[in-house]
Enzyme design. Structure first.
Site, PDB file in Angstrom:
ATOM      1  N   LYS A 118      71.333 -12.688 -89.797  1.00  0.00           N
ATOM      2  CA  LYS A 118      72.125 -12.069 -90.877  1.00  0.00           C
ATOM      3  C   LYS A 118      72.966 -13.085 -91.665  1.00  0.00           C
ATOM      4  O   LYS A 118      74.079 -12.786 -92.078  1.00  0.00           O
ATOM      5  CB  LYS A 118      73.048 -10.974 -90.309  1.00  0.00           C
ATOM      6  CG  LYS A 118      72.323  -9.932 -89.466  1.00  0.00           C
ATOM      7  CD  LYS A 118      73.288  -8.980 -88.799  1.00  0.00           C
ATOM      8  CE  LYS A 118      72.612  -8.172 -87.726  1.00  0.00           C
ATOM      9  NZ  LYS A 118      73.494  -7.269 -87.004  1.00  0.00           N
ATOM     10  N   ASP A 126      75.568  -2.094 -80.189  1.00  0.00           N
ATOM     11  CA  ASP A 126      75.931  -0.801 -80.789  1.00  0.00           C
ATOM     12  C   ASP A 126      75.202   0.382 -80.156  1.00  0.00           C
ATOM     13  O   ASP A 126      75.739   1.489 -80.105  1.00  0.00           O
ATOM     14  CB  ASP A 126      75.719  -0.823 -82.312  1.00  0.00           C
ATOM     15  CG  ASP A 126      74.311  -1.241 -82.723  1.00  0.00           C
ATOM     16  OD1 ASP A 126      73.494  -1.556 -81.835  1.00  0.00           O
ATOM     17  OD2 ASP A 126      74.032  -1.272 -83.928  1.00  0.00           O
TER      18      ASP A 126
END
Length: 498
Positions: free
Chosen positions: A195, A230
């Site tokens: 990212k 997550d």
């Protein structure tokens, strides 16, 4: 005079005949092109077919790969990562806990006040902080000092009624959404950055160690109690609200699943069995692949041109990052071979990922009689104007085929997990309830996708088993879920009064 008039009439008639022939040829050509577009659509629909029989094969393959991934490291395309989370929240947790959610160019710091069974979440607050671009490629100390500084400022805003008990450290759950080799509930080494991050001296280091040192440098008395991703956080949040939650699935830009496994059913686990007898497994199910997956030429081309060819095949078929791109590739072929947008292929249509899943979702949900939303999206995103209603309907059909396949495959994956846990059938009339917690923008906002996925789940499980299975939306696993895991893995649990 008569001859001249007759000649003119013949010329005129010939011209009319030629014009008529041109019109007929144009219509024939147009109908030929439209037939080609319909042929491409039909072939695509057939290749994307997900009858129940095929989905059951996909579910069985998922179960087989789960067993293989639990047996040994590298034994399957599914990593089946041991999360070291063996105490999921029960609702009894009390006190003030923090969470740090680092997963992109922004990070969040959260404060959650838990009040036990009666009060549950008394209060939660958060702050979002943007990471300056230079820190994404700088040194490890610079990055973590910046994060710790923001955390310290946030802690300083505690109200008088919110302080932790005297003599106790503050405790934090750290959601770190980058590839990590987890070594305990509160440690893990960074495998690589993604990212847009490239902080080289963090690679190979324990990210909790890096954060802890920065927290100490910031003068903060805080302990990282849990390092989670997550999906595991979503499972924790789901379990906190419902003790029957057995698995969690994220369907967003990417996709993943986690579930609660019996510790004795993990052959590659060589440590002491946890007291709870349970262990949360982070499946990394986006990397699942099977010969039963209905792959098309468009999927293969998308994969070949991706940054990770041959990897994350399941994710590339079902997640929000890719659904819009598959639609674009089908429309591109129709534009090239059937001239659906005219004699030239619209330049914007050739740009990979220009059509996002939020755009195809909006077109798919268009209920206006003239499909006005479809027309607007084509004009605004692809600069394609003056489309016919017939063509707009064709585009909606492409969106439907892609979303339906993704939704039905997602359901098959969930059935694979339930099958591994022995929860896909009813045994001797037992009524053990199993809840799957779901989160992610694709699930939350793409209504037709969500409805199709849930209907397919019931279709595959059958009426009797379906009565014991439920799907619940578990929000913000990367935030509140991490704080809940800090609470359930607190160093002070053993000394709490009964």
């Amino acid at each position: 005079m008569w001859l001249m008039a007759a000649g003119a009439a013949v010329v005129c008639a010939a011209a009319v005949c030629a014009a008529a022939a041109l019109v007929v040829r144009h219509r024939m050509k147009s109908s030929g092109k439209w037939a080609r577009a319909l042929s491409i659509l039909k072939e695509f629909e057939e290749k994307c077919g997900t009858p129940s029989s095929k989905l059951k094969q996909v579910a069985d393959a998922m179960t087989v790969e789960m067993h293989a991934g639990l047996a040994s490291e590298g034994g399957s395309k599914l990593k089946m990562i041991i999360s070291y989370v063996h105490n999921l929240p029960t609702g009894d947790e009390k006190g003030l806990f923090y969470a740090l959610d680092l997963g992109g160019t922004n990070f969040r710091v959260l404060r959650v006040h838990l009040g036990g069974k009666e009060s549950r979440v008394v209060k939660q607050e958060f702050e979002e902080v943007s990471i300056p671009a230079h820190l994404m490629t700088g040194s490890s100390d610079e990055l973590f000092d910046y994060i710790a500084s923001a955390l310290a400022k946030f802690v300083a805003t505690e109200s008088d009624s919110q302080h932790v008990s005297p003599g106790r450290q503050r405790e934090l759950g750290f959601t770190f959404s980058f590839p990590v080799r987890q070594t305990s509930i509160s440690s893990g080494t960074l495998i690589k950055w993604t990212k847009g991050f490239s902080v080289e001296d963090t690679v190979g280091q324990d990210v909790v160690g890096e954060l802890t040192k920065a927290i100490e440098r910031a003068g903060l008395d805080m302990r990282v109690a849990a390092l989670v991703n997550d999906t595991v956080g979503t499972l924790a949040g789901g379990r906190y609200n419902n003790p029957d939650v057995a698995a969690a699935v994220i369907l967003g830009t990417g996709t993943n699943a986690a579930y609660v496994e019996h510790a004795h059913a993990i052959p590659k686990w060589h440590g002491l069995l946890p007291k709870s007898g349970e262990m949360v497994i982070n499946m990394e199910w986006g990397n699942f692949r099977s010969s039963h997956l209905p792959l098309t030429e468009y999927d293969q081309a998308l994969d070949a041109g991706s940054l990770n060819p041959g990897e994350q095949i399941f994710e590339k078929m079902i997640s929000g990052m890719y659904l819009g791109e598959i639609v674009r590739r089908v429309l591109c072929k129709m534009a090239e071979e059937a001239a659906i947008f005219g004699d030239t292929v619209p330049p914007k249509l050739k740009i990979p990922f220009i059509l996002r899943t939020r755009h195809t979702s909006a077109m798919h949900h268009d209920t206006s009689p003239d499909l006005k939303v479809v027309a607007t999206k084509l004009k605004d995103i692809l600069e394609i104007s003056n489309t016919s209603l017939k063509l707009r309907k064709l585009i909606v059909e492409v969106c439907d085929i892609v979303a339906t396949r993704g939704a039905r495959l997602s359901a098959a994956g969930i059935v694979g997990i339930l099958k591994k846990l022995g929860r896909d059938t009813v045994k001797d009339g037992e009524k053990q309830k199993s809840v799957v917690a779901l989160d992610g923008g694709l699930y939350e906002h793409y209504t037709k996708f969500r409805t199709c996925m849930e209907n397919t789940l019931w279709e595959l499980l059958g009426e009797e088993a379906s009565e014991n299975i439920a799907v619940e939306h578990s929000m913000d696993g990367s935030g509140i879920g991490a704080a809940l895991l800090a609470a359930s893995h607190s160093q002070y649990i053993e000394v709490e009064e009964p």
